[in-house]
Design an enzyme around this catalytic site. Sequence first.
Site, PDB file in Angstrom:
ATOM      1  CG  HIS A 153      -0.324   2.155  -9.399  1.00 37.38           C
ATOM      2  ND1 HIS A 153      -0.728   1.748  -8.187  1.00 37.38           N
ATOM      3  CD2 HIS A 153      -1.501   2.850  -9.834  1.00 37.38           C
ATOM      4  CE1 HIS A 153      -1.682   2.414  -7.652  1.00 37.38           C
ATOM      5  NE2 HIS A 153      -2.295   3.002  -8.587  1.00 37.38           N
ATOM      6  NE  ARG A 170      -4.434   7.025  -7.159  1.00 31.78           N
ATOM      7  CZ  ARG A 170      -4.302   6.550  -5.767  1.00 31.78           C
ATOM      8  NH1 ARG A 170      -3.942   7.503  -4.826  1.00 31.78           N
ATOM      9  NH2 ARG A 170      -4.430   5.426  -5.531  1.00 31.78           N
ATOM     10  CD  GLU A 173     -13.260  -4.813  -1.099  1.00 31.34           C
ATOM     11  OE1 GLU A 173     -12.068  -5.360  -1.202  1.00 31.34           O
ATOM     12  OE2 GLU A 173     -14.518  -5.631  -1.228  1.00 31.34           O
ATOM     13  CG  ASP A 226      -2.196   0.948   1.087  1.00 36.26           C
ATOM     14  OD1 ASP A 226      -2.191   1.458  -0.071  1.00 36.26           O
ATOM     15  OD2 ASP A 226      -2.824   1.318   2.453  1.00 36.26           O
ATOM     16  CG  LEU A 242      -6.617  -7.563   8.393  1.00 31.91           C
ATOM     17  CD1 LEU A 242      -7.246  -8.973   8.955  1.00 31.91           C
ATOM     18  CD2 LEU A 242      -5.075  -7.994   8.114  1.00 31.91           C
ATOM     19  CG  LEU A 274       9.023 -17.622  -3.631  1.00 31.86           C
ATOM     20  CD1 LEU A 274       9.104 -17.779  -2.215  1.00 31.86           C
ATOM     21  CD2 LEU A 274       9.461 -16.339  -4.151  1.00 31.86           C
ATOM     22  NE  ARG A 318      -2.818  -1.303   4.485  1.00 29.69           N
ATOM     23  CZ  ARG A 318      -4.221  -1.595   3.862  1.00 29.69           C
ATOM     24  NH1 ARG A 318      -4.963  -2.423   4.414  1.00 29.69           N
ATOM     25  NH2 ARG A 318      -4.630  -0.549   3.049  1.00 29.69           N
ATOM     26  N   GLY A 356       0.172   5.499  -4.499  1.00 28.98           N
ATOM     27  CA  GLY A 356      -0.429   6.945  -4.768  1.00 28.98           C
ATOM     28  C   GLY A 356       0.275   7.892  -3.908  1.00 28.98           C
ATOM     29  NE  ARG A 357      -1.328   6.569   1.418  1.00 27.34           N
ATOM     30  CZ  ARG A 357      -1.404   5.534   2.149  1.00 27.34           C
ATOM     31  NH1 ARG A 357      -1.078   5.976   3.384  1.00 27.34           N
ATOM     32  NH2 ARG A 357      -1.695   4.246   1.849  1.00 27.34           N
ATOM     33  NE  ARG A 359      -7.633   1.968  -5.702  1.00 25.78           N
ATOM     34  CZ  ARG A 359      -6.411   2.171  -5.175  1.00 25.78           C
ATOM     35  NH1 ARG A 359      -5.277   2.416  -5.745  1.00 25.78           N
ATOM     36  NH2 ARG A 359      -6.198   1.788  -3.844  1.00 25.78           N
TER      37      ARG A 359
HETATM   38  C1  IPE Z   1      -5.713  -2.571  -0.135  1.00 28.27           C
HETATM   39  O1  IPE Z   1      -5.073  -1.431  -0.320  1.00 28.27           O
HETATM   40  C2  IPE Z   1      -5.508  -3.439  -1.630  1.00 28.27           C
HETATM   41  C3  IPE Z   1      -4.275  -3.736  -2.265  1.00 28.27           C
HETATM   42  C4  IPE Z   1      -3.085  -3.460  -1.879  1.00 28.27           C
HETATM   43  C5  IPE Z   1      -4.221  -4.433  -3.518  1.00 28.27           C
HETATM   44  P1  IPE Z   1      -6.282  -0.255  -0.497  1.00 28.27           P
HETATM   45  O2  IPE Z   1      -5.382   1.051  -0.728  1.00 28.27           O
HETATM   46  O3  IPE Z   1      -7.132  -0.660  -1.705  1.00 28.27           O
HETATM   47  O4  IPE Z   1      -6.921  -0.248   0.982  1.00 28.27           O
HETATM   48  P2  IPE Z   1      -7.817   0.731   1.693  1.00 28.27           P
HETATM   49  O5  IPE Z   1      -8.820   1.468   0.793  1.00 28.27           O
HETATM   50  O6  IPE Z   1      -6.981   1.715   2.191  1.00 28.27           O
HETATM   51  O7  IPE Z   1      -8.457  -0.117   2.837  1.00 28.27           O
HETATM   52  C1  IPE Z   2      -1.467   0.303  -3.581  1.00 29.10           C
HETATM   53  O1  IPE Z   2      -1.404   1.682  -3.518  1.00 29.10           O
HETATM   54  C2  IPE Z   2      -1.927  -0.241  -4.871  1.00 29.10           C
HETATM   55  C3  IPE Z   2      -3.229  -0.680  -4.916  1.00 29.10           C
HETATM   56  C4  IPE Z   2      -4.037  -0.690  -4.079  1.00 29.10           C
HETATM   57  C5  IPE Z   2      -3.544  -1.297  -6.523  1.00 29.10           C
HETATM   58  P1  IPE Z   2      -2.289   2.667  -3.465  1.00 29.10           P
HETATM   59  O2  IPE Z   2      -2.568   3.038  -4.843  1.00 29.10           O
HETATM   60  O3  IPE Z   2      -3.429   2.058  -2.424  1.00 29.10           O
HETATM   61  O4  IPE Z   2      -1.713   3.827  -2.803  1.00 29.10           O
HETATM   62  P2  IPE Z   2      -2.447   4.980  -1.868  1.00 29.10           P
HETATM   63  O5  IPE Z   2      -2.973   4.096  -0.615  1.00 29.10           O
HETATM   64  O6  IPE Z   2      -3.448   5.747  -2.505  1.00 29.10           O
HETATM   65  O7  IPE Z   2      -1.369   5.859  -1.285  1.00 29.10           O
HETATM   66 MG    MG Z   3      -3.976   2.512  -0.740  1.00 25.88          MG
END
Ligand code: IPE
Ligand code: IPE
Ligand code: MG
Length: 229
Positions: free
Chosen positions: A31, A27, A62, A14, A183, A126, A176, A17-18, A66
């Site tokens: 990725h 964003r 979920e 996770d 989770l 692995l 995480r 994006g940030r 996006r």
């Molecule tokens: C969880 O991250 C899903 C993945 C890492 C693929 P999200 O960024 O989607 O989760 P929330 O919205 O913060 O719970």
């Molecule tokens: C995790 O990073 C990647 C996916 C969920 C696909 P995010 O895209 O959720 O990044 P943040 O949480 O917005 O920073």
């Molecule tokens: Mg995220």
Amino acid sequence: MTDTTLKHLAIIMDGNGRWAKERGLKRTKGHEAGAETIRDITTYCADHSSIETVTFYAFSTENWKRPKFEVEFLMKLLDQYLKNELPTYQKHNIRFQAIGCIDHFSKALQKRIKESEERTKTNSSLTQVLALNYGGRAEITQAVNKLIAEGKKSVSQEDISAALQTPYSDIDLLIRTSGEVRLSNFLLWQVSYSELYFTPTLWPDFTTEELDKILKDFEKRHRRFGGAV
Ligand code: IPE
Ligand code: IPE
Ligand code: MG
């Protein structure tokens, strides 16, 4: 074997994006950078003596919420990643497997996923699992429906474990990144006794050095599984 033998590592990647936002980037750049991190961490795991499986949360049930362009970008990136990754899988003897409901993806992407699974199926150092359109609740529901279809009137925990899409051992350690402490519907059944580790590091900044430190922390933990100290 000790109770802190790490066989199955799971990671909620996770913060892409940030990471991009902090740098004034789109964003999607986050990725792209995150995909590089998956490669580094996977090869580290392939060289690690006890890790048999590493499962990455790449796209949740979920994440369809996006913006369309971001979802489309993630699909393209996945296709590219799998295409480029084949030599790495072969070089490091890594088997690739997907979990999640991939029949929601384009035919071309489904083909790429199946091909990567097929071409790496005899690799044995692995197993890298990517959770794609994955949701823990969806997986458990699917397992129960499968058992009902088989004619079961009542089910045991072993039945459910066996009917899940993930024929792997329970998760020993779940990491995480990005500072979020939840989770987000990941591997709900398999984390029942996992050790959890939350780090503020954003996924593209996560390194093998940090993973090394986390594994040392894990080794010091006392996993009691409900027993006495
Ligand atoms: C969880 O991250 C899903 C993945 C890492 C693929 P999200 O960024 O989607 O989760 P929330 O919205 O913060 O719970
Ligand atoms: C995790 O990073 C990647 C996916 C969920 C696909 P995010 O895209 O959720 O990044 P943040 O949480 O917005 O920073
Ligand atoms: Mg995220």
